[in-house]
Scaffold this active site. Structure first.
Site, PDB file in Angstrom:
ATOM      1  N   HIS A 155      51.246  42.699 -31.510  1.00 51.08           N
ATOM      2  CA  HIS A 155      51.061  41.302 -31.920  1.00 51.08           C
ATOM      3  C   HIS A 155      51.608  41.127 -33.333  1.00 51.08           C
ATOM      4  O   HIS A 155      51.286  41.901 -34.235  1.00 51.08           O
ATOM      5  CB  HIS A 155      49.573  40.927 -31.901  1.00 51.08           C
ATOM      6  CG  HIS A 155      48.994  40.833 -30.522  1.00 51.08           C
ATOM      7  ND1 HIS A 155      49.340  39.836 -29.639  1.00 51.08           N
ATOM      8  CD2 HIS A 155      48.105  41.621 -29.862  1.00 51.08           C
ATOM      9  CE1 HIS A 155      48.679  40.003 -28.498  1.00 51.08           C
ATOM     10  NE2 HIS A 155      47.922  41.079 -28.612  1.00 51.08           N
ATOM     11  N   CYS A 197      55.585  38.387 -30.941  1.00 49.82           N
ATOM     12  CA  CYS A 197      55.815  37.006 -31.343  1.00 49.82           C
ATOM     13  C   CYS A 197      56.575  36.962 -32.679  1.00 49.82           C
ATOM     14  O   CYS A 197      56.321  37.786 -33.564  1.00 49.82           O
ATOM     15  CB  CYS A 197      54.485  36.266 -31.475  1.00 49.82           C
ATOM     16  SG  CYS A 197      53.595  36.091 -29.914  1.00 49.82           S
TER      17      CYS A 197
END
Length: 356
Positions: A155, A197
């Site tokens: 992440h 991301c």
């Protein structure tokens, strides 16, 4: 002790002489790529991040299949999904709901596990600044001839990648780590691949030469998962890695596919996010670079029909021991093969040294 010294001295002379006499083909002298390594990192924890473990283990399986041995793969997995009590299929990790391939398998060698996956350990691994008692299996033993695949998943956000939800590495720290590697001659070329991301933000600040980069999403975009496995109730692989693996499954050790082709996988219509690329630091055209230069361990070999002379001429001015040397006629000139272990001579030298 005297006998050992005499043996070492004789070996040194023989090795030095042999190296100076070899006619090494020009292409081999000019080649700077001599070995391949892979650093594969999953930075997230917890069951709902199952897909990140599947991502990294899938890439691990691919590079092993294409020839990189475990001794040259550093695998960092923050959470072991195969042994997680929520796993209804213990000791397995699948990257597809069809359960075609168990990417955990029977021969996975995890080098950094659980709470060993930290920013400090990762940076120390890259730069070689590890404690003296660190085992060889946890070291990145690269040199200036090494091509390194660095794959990261987890992440992230704009300019950072989280490690186990407790700390993060920034794009500044990562760029500086690669620069340390270049200054210390720890790599020839690096292929940096990241699935998270806003992934492209992690290579924006790179300034070291010979780095080719690809990311699953641009700044401001999320990277999305591919599909859920109803049996375990979580997503089991990310979109970009899924399509990258689909490409790699069609690659064989003798494949002609290139890095340029690989960097085109997962167009926006299937990836949803926009794949980011950076090639300005890389000296070669990616479309001329074989994919096995990073995802495999394949070296080019040139076959020569000419004879490389590794023998020693009788006319070199050295004494010849007719009892131990074998003669050979080549192009009208007589040659002999040097005897690396002439024990009679070694024992005589040792005896003389004792008399002295």
């Amino acid at each position: 002790m005297l006998l050992r010294t005499a043996v070492l001295s004789l070996l040194c002379v023989s090795v030095c002489y042999s190296q100076s006499q070899l006619d090494i083909p020009k292409k081999f002298r000019e080649s700077s790529h001599t070995n391949n390594w892979a650093v594969l990192v999953d930075t997230s924890r917890f069951w709902f991040n199952y897909r990140h473990v599947a991502n990294v283990l899938s890439v691990y399986r691919s590079v092993k299949r294409l020839g990189i041995p475990d001794s040259q793969i550093i695998l960092m997995v923050a959470d072991d999904m195969a042994c997680n009590p929520r796993n209804p299929r213990p000791a397995t990790v699948f990257n597809n709901a069809n359960q075609n391939i168990d990417v955990y398998g029977d021969d996975v060698e995890v080098d950094y596990r659980g709470y060993e996956v930290t920013v400090e350990n990762f940076v120390r691994l890259l730069t070689g600044r590890l404690p003296a008692n660190t085992p060889r299996s946890k070291r990145l033993l690269t040199d200036e001839g090494s091509n390194i695949l660095v794959y990261m998943t987890g992440h992230g956000g704009d300019g950072f990648l989280k490690f186990q939800d407790s700390e993060e590495i920034t794009n500044v720290e990562l760029a500086d780590a690669f620069q340390q590697m270049w200054v210390k001659k720890r790599y020839n070329e690096i292929f940096f691949m990241i699935d998270t991301c806003q992934a492209a933000s992690m290579f924006q600040l790179f300034y070291s030469p010979n780095i080719l980069s690809v990311a699953s999403s641009l700044v401001g975009e999320d990277s999305l998962s591919h599909h859920v496995d109803p049996a375990i109730g979580v997503y089991i692989i990310d979109r970009y890695t899924y399509y990258a693996l689909e490409f790699l499954e069609r690659v064989e050790p003798d494949s002609k596919r290139t890095m340029g082709e690989f960097m085109e996988v997962c167009p926006k219509r299937v990836c949803i996010s926009t794949v980011g690329r950076r090639t300005d630091l890389f000296a070669r055209d990616p479309y001329t670079v074989p994919i096995t230069d990073f995802f495999g361990s394949v070296r080019k070999v040139d076959l020569s029909s000419s004879i490389v002379n590794v023998t020693k001429s009788i006319n070199a001015g050295n004494e010849i021991n007719n009892n131990n040397e074998e003669e050979k006629k080549t192009n009208g000139e007589k040659f002999v093969y040097p005897d690396l272990f002439d024990m009679d001579t070694i024992l005589k030298q040792a005896a003389q040294s004792k008399k002295l």
